[in-house]
Design an enzyme around this catalytic site. Structure first.
Site, PDB file in Angstrom:
ATOM      1  N   ASP A   1       0.867  -1.191   0.000  1.00  0.00           N
ATOM      2  CA  ASP A   1       0.000   0.000   0.000  1.00  0.00           C
ATOM      3  C   ASP A   1       0.896   1.231   0.000  1.00  0.00           C
ATOM      4  OD1 ASP A   1      -1.653   2.215   0.813  1.00  0.00           O
ATOM      5  OD2 ASP A   1      -3.110   0.765   1.572  1.00  0.00           O
TER       6      ASP A   1
ATOM      7  N   ASP B   1      -1.580   9.100 -10.959  1.00  0.00           N
ATOM      8  CA  ASP B   1      -1.621   7.955 -11.895  1.00  0.00           C
ATOM      9  C   ASP B   1      -0.216   7.550 -12.322  1.00  0.00           C
ATOM     10  OD1 ASP B   1      -4.336   7.934 -11.734  1.00  0.00           O
ATOM     11  OD2 ASP B   1      -4.706   8.887 -13.686  1.00  0.00           O
TER      12      ASP B   1
ATOM     13  N   GLU C   1      -4.531   2.329  -4.403  1.00  0.00           N
ATOM     14  CA  GLU C   1      -3.075   2.301  -4.321  1.00  0.00           C
ATOM     15  C   GLU C   1      -2.564   1.006  -3.689  1.00  0.00           C
ATOM     16  OE1 GLU C   1      -4.560   4.501  -0.630  1.00  0.00           O
ATOM     17  OE2 GLU C   1      -5.162   4.192  -2.714  1.00  0.00           O
TER      18      GLU C   1
ATOM     19  N   ASN D   1      -2.282  12.900  -4.639  1.00  0.00           N
ATOM     20  CA  ASN D   1      -3.337  13.379  -5.546  1.00  0.00           C
ATOM     21  C   ASN D   1      -3.728  14.822  -5.233  1.00  0.00           C
ATOM     22  OD1 ASN D   1      -3.676  11.151  -7.219  1.00  0.00           O
ATOM     23  ND2 ASN D   1      -5.116  10.137  -5.818  1.00  0.00           N
TER      24      ASN D   1
END
Length: 587
Positions: free
Chosen positions: A466, A483, A511, A474
């Protein structure tokens, strides 16, 4: 040399013709003589008596007889009878060797053929007359072909006029034989021979693969019973008429670049085809069909070659399938040879020929084997111009050729369409299994892979990864940068597990990623996880800089339900984050 022939009508006439031949042989000073007896009449006592009549008058062992599927005299198929071909030689020595007890001893018989051939002075050619297709000729010919490559080989297989007959015998003045080969040696400095085959059959559609075979028994094609090929594409059922119905659609196999046609003699209950010729596992094999114009073209090429050779005698050994194919037109491909030199022969159940580049001896089917002979140098003067007169076939042949082209073109288009469809299906399957952003497996697919590994006996490790503080990436740098960070993380993971055979990586969600490591223990699994953690920490991510990840690792244990194992690895990741992130926790 001189060739002439005698068609048996009655014994008195036969003996009178033999007397005339003997007189010519003696008066004209011939050195040696050879008698071929081709018989469509299956009567042992009659044929042995005819051969004995020859032996009594000439006192020679050079007498070989064979059951025939059709007798050829002066280039024509004559009515079912006994035909005797007489070859007289001025300066050539003929020796007939009778090789018995062949079945079960094919390899040794082949070695004997090779030994005799190599020990015969000035040997130019060997003729083999065989009693049928029960012998393991692949082994026999492999050994025989080890003799000098300058020696020509030709011959034929005995068999009667009907496919239902079992008339596979050779014979002479002593009796009938089903387990003996006649080996005729043609030797002499001034003896010249030209041997070649004409085919003309064309393949139909795509190649199939021989997946099981035992010499002359074709057991399976593309994993299915061999007879299914005809049932599927020709609607020909495996019944008592199977052999006759498949005559027009023989098979063509490839071996060492040589095209070997094969027709069916019978079909077994399990769909195995008994062929007039051997096949081997792994061979490409095709359905094929005779096209009259192509057959004629091949024969015309051969006629030109023989005309240039200027023989004194021609033997034609033509497969019985060609006779069945041509039906009432059978003479058109044989008659032109008679215009070049006196021509006799028979319709066989298989033909023997040699590829002189490789030295290999092959068993052929559906060929017209033409054997041109002469003594002395090639005469001066222009060769005779001879071609097949196929005017009676023009309309039919043209139609068949157009239909064959249509079938081939349609098959090719279908092959392309099938190939394109297969590629499209592969692409669609890849898309269905792939995460659209990272090109890793999606959750559905990686879960399937993990489940399969869990159900097997393979010891596998499972890592869950993770990315730390991904929401901040973001929010700070934008979703495009987020991305790109996911894509780069996927690349780093691929590199980290590249050395683990069968490793699989999938995007579990957002993620989160799941990594399956087959055939590792707990120590190895954690070591790989730790190295991956360091690789991510040390990597410079575009627009983002440095990021870290929290990892959990477990071993798949069959005594623990898989759903609980997923909870366990997720709990390990939660523990890593709770312990300050950028850590590996084993659970």
């Amino acid at each position: 040399m001189l060739q002439l022939s005698i068609q048996y009508k009655n014994r008195d006439d036969f003996c009178e013709q033999l007397r005339s031949v003997k007189e010519q042989f003696v008066c004209e000073g011939y050195k040696d003589i050879l008698f071929h007896l081709y018989s469509g009449v299956f009567d042992e006592s009659f044929l042995v008596q005819a051969a004995n009549d020859i032996w009594e008058r000439f006192g020679t062992e050079n007498i070989i007889g064979t059951m025939s599927a059709g007798e050829i005299q002066e280039g024509r198929l004559i009515e079912k009878s006994l035909l005797v071909s007489v070859l007289m030689f001025k300066c050539t020595s003929i020796t007939v060797h009778r090789l018995g007890s062949v079945i079960g001893n094919e390899q040794e018989t082949g070695r004997t053929v090779c030994r005799i051939a190599d020990s015969t002075d000035e040997l130019k050619a060997v003729e083999l007359m065989l009693p049928g297709t029960r012998m393991r000729t692949m082994v026999l010919f492999e050994e025989a072909g080890k003799c000098g490559r300058d020696i020509r080989f030709f011959g034929g297989y005995a068999g009667g006029h009907s496919m239902a007959s079992d008339e596979h015998f050779v014979f002479d003045h002593r009796g009938f034989y089903s387990d003996m080969i006649f080996m005729v040696c043609y030797a002499g400095r001034d003896f010249h021979i030209d041997v070649d085959k004409s085919v003309g059959w064309q393949t139909l559609g795509a190649a199939f693969k021989v997946t099981s075979a035992d010499e002359n028994r074709l057991i399976s094609i593309d994993g299915a019973p061999a007879a299914d090929l005809y049932r599927k594409y020709m609607q020909i059922e495996a019944d008592e008429s199977f052999a006759e119905e498949t005559f027009e659609f023989p098979l063509m196999a490839e071996k060492d670049g040589e095209e070997l046609l094969r027709h069916t003699i019978s079909v077994e209950d399990d769909g195995t085809l008994d062929l007039a010729g051997y096949v081997e596992e792994g061979m490409d094999i095709y359905l094929c069909y005779g096209v009259p114009t192509d057959i004629v073209q091949k024969v015309d090429v051969r006629l030109e070659e023989i005309s240039t050779f200027k023989p004194e005698a021609v033997l034609l050994y033509s497969c019985s399938v060609r006779k069945a194919f041509w039906e009432s037109f059978v003479d058109i491909e044989m008659l032109p040879f008679q215009q070049i030199a006196y021509t006799t022969g028979f319709h066989t159940w298989g033909e023997v020929g040699r590829d002189y580049a490789s030295g290999n001896i092959y068993e052929y089917n559906i060929t017209l084997l033409s054997i041109a002979m002469r003594e002395g140098e090639c005469p001066q003067g222009e060769p005779v111009s001879v071609r097949v007169d196929d005017s009676a076939l023009k309309g039919q042949a043209s139609l068949i050729k157009r239909l064959t082209k249509l079938v081939n073109a349609t098959t090719t288009e279908l092959q392309h369409a099938y190939t394109n469809l297969s590629m499209m299906n592969t692409k669609l399957q890849t898309i269905a299994d792939q995460d659209g952003l990272t090109a890793l497996y999606n959750r559905r697919k990686i879960e399937q892979i993990i489940t399969k590994s869990y159900e097997s006996d393979t010891a596998s490790g499972l890592i869950m990864l993770d990315i730390d503080h991904f929401k901040n990436i973001n929010d700070t740098y934008g979703h495009a940068a987020g991305d790109e960070a996911l894509i780069t993380t996927a690349d780093v993971m691929r590199a980290a597990v590249r050395q683990v055979n069968g490793a699989a990586i999938g995007r579990w969600g957002g993620e989160e990623f799941m990594i399956l490591l087959p055939n590792v223990n707990a120590v190895q699994c954690c070591a790989i996880a730790e190295q991956l953690r360091q690789d991510i920490e040390s990597h410079s991510f575009a627009d983002v800089g440095q990021i870290t990840a929290s990892l959990g690792c477990i071993m798949l244990e069959k005594e623990v339900p898989l759903s609980e194992l997923f909870i366990r690895v997720d709990s390990a990741v939660y523990s890593a984050k709770k312990a300050g992130r950028n850590k590996v926790i084993q659970n």
